[in-house]
Every structure is written in C-alpha cells, then in structure tokens.
Design a protein around this motif. Structure first.
Motif: not given
Length: 144
Positions: A70-74
C-alpha cells in the motif's frame, strides 16, 4: 553477445537492455497543465490522495495487511505528478531488481536453503525439548 529466447520458462536473456524510462515530470492531462491554478489544484489533490494511501500503508505495517504494498501504491500515485517520487520509485525498482538477480544466484540460493534448514532444525529441537520437559502446556500455564 545478445542471446535470443523463445519465451520458455527458465530462459534468461544475457545483456538484456532495459526498456527506456519515462521522462520525469507531471503526467497530468494536457488541458490541466495549461492552467496554472488548475494544475496546482490537481497536484494538491494527487498529494492528498497519495498521502492518504501512504498513511494507510504505514498504519497497516503492524496490523494484518499488505502495508508495504500500500505504501508503494501511494508512492506510485505521487509519482504521477512529482519528480522526487518518480526518482524514489526508480531507485526502489533498481534495488528490487538487483536483489532479485542476487537471489537467483545459485550460491546465494544454496546458502539461503542451508540457513533455512538449520533454522528449522533448531526451532524443531527447541520445540521438542519444551514438549518433553513441560508437555503440551502453554508457556503462560507452566508452573515450574
């Protein structure tokens, strides 16, 4: 020497040329880039959405869920608009690719398998000693 592959499994191309990277900068639609106030509003919106996704990922790190994903998606959301995020993602992709190539090295794989096997044996022995000494009682119920 460039080796051609037929696309079969396990075939690795030597000296493979990576695809060209996209140019740095905003990927906002052209009509948004034309108007400075609209483009600034667009950037603020992208930043807020990316921030919400990154904060959600950070919250998920200690909780069940795909926190890092999710962090990398952000970060990917931010990278649609901000050069610094694009550079961070390029660096991350490069490091992940290097780690994957290193992990595929037969010596590294062999070492990792040996270390994993040793770890499993140590844990199994420790568990066997515990069960032999205390039975199947939970650690918080042991009275000794």
């Amino acid at each position: 020497m460039n080796t051609q592959s037929n696309g079969g499994p396990g075939v690795v191309e030597e000296d493979a040329v990576p695809p060209p990277e996209q140019p740095l900068g905003s990927r906002a639609p052209r009509f948004i880039k034309r108007s400075r106030p609209l483009h600034m509003s667009w950037q603020v919106g992208v930043f807020v959405v990316g921030l919400a996704v990154v904060v959600t990922g950070v919250i998920m790190l200690p909780l069940p869920g795909p926190g890092w994903l999710v962090i990398f998606a952000g970060m990917a959301i931010w990278a649609t608009e901000f050069v610094w995020a694009q550079l961070v993602l390029r660096w991350t992709k490069r490091k992940v690719t290097e780690a994957a190539q290193k992990a595929l090295d037969p010596r590294v794989r062999r070492r990792n398998i040996i270390l994993t096997t040793i770890g499993v044996v140590v844990i199994a022995v420790a568990l066997a000693v515990y069960v032999w000494k205390f039975g199947f009682a939970m650690p918080w119920n042991v009275t000794e």
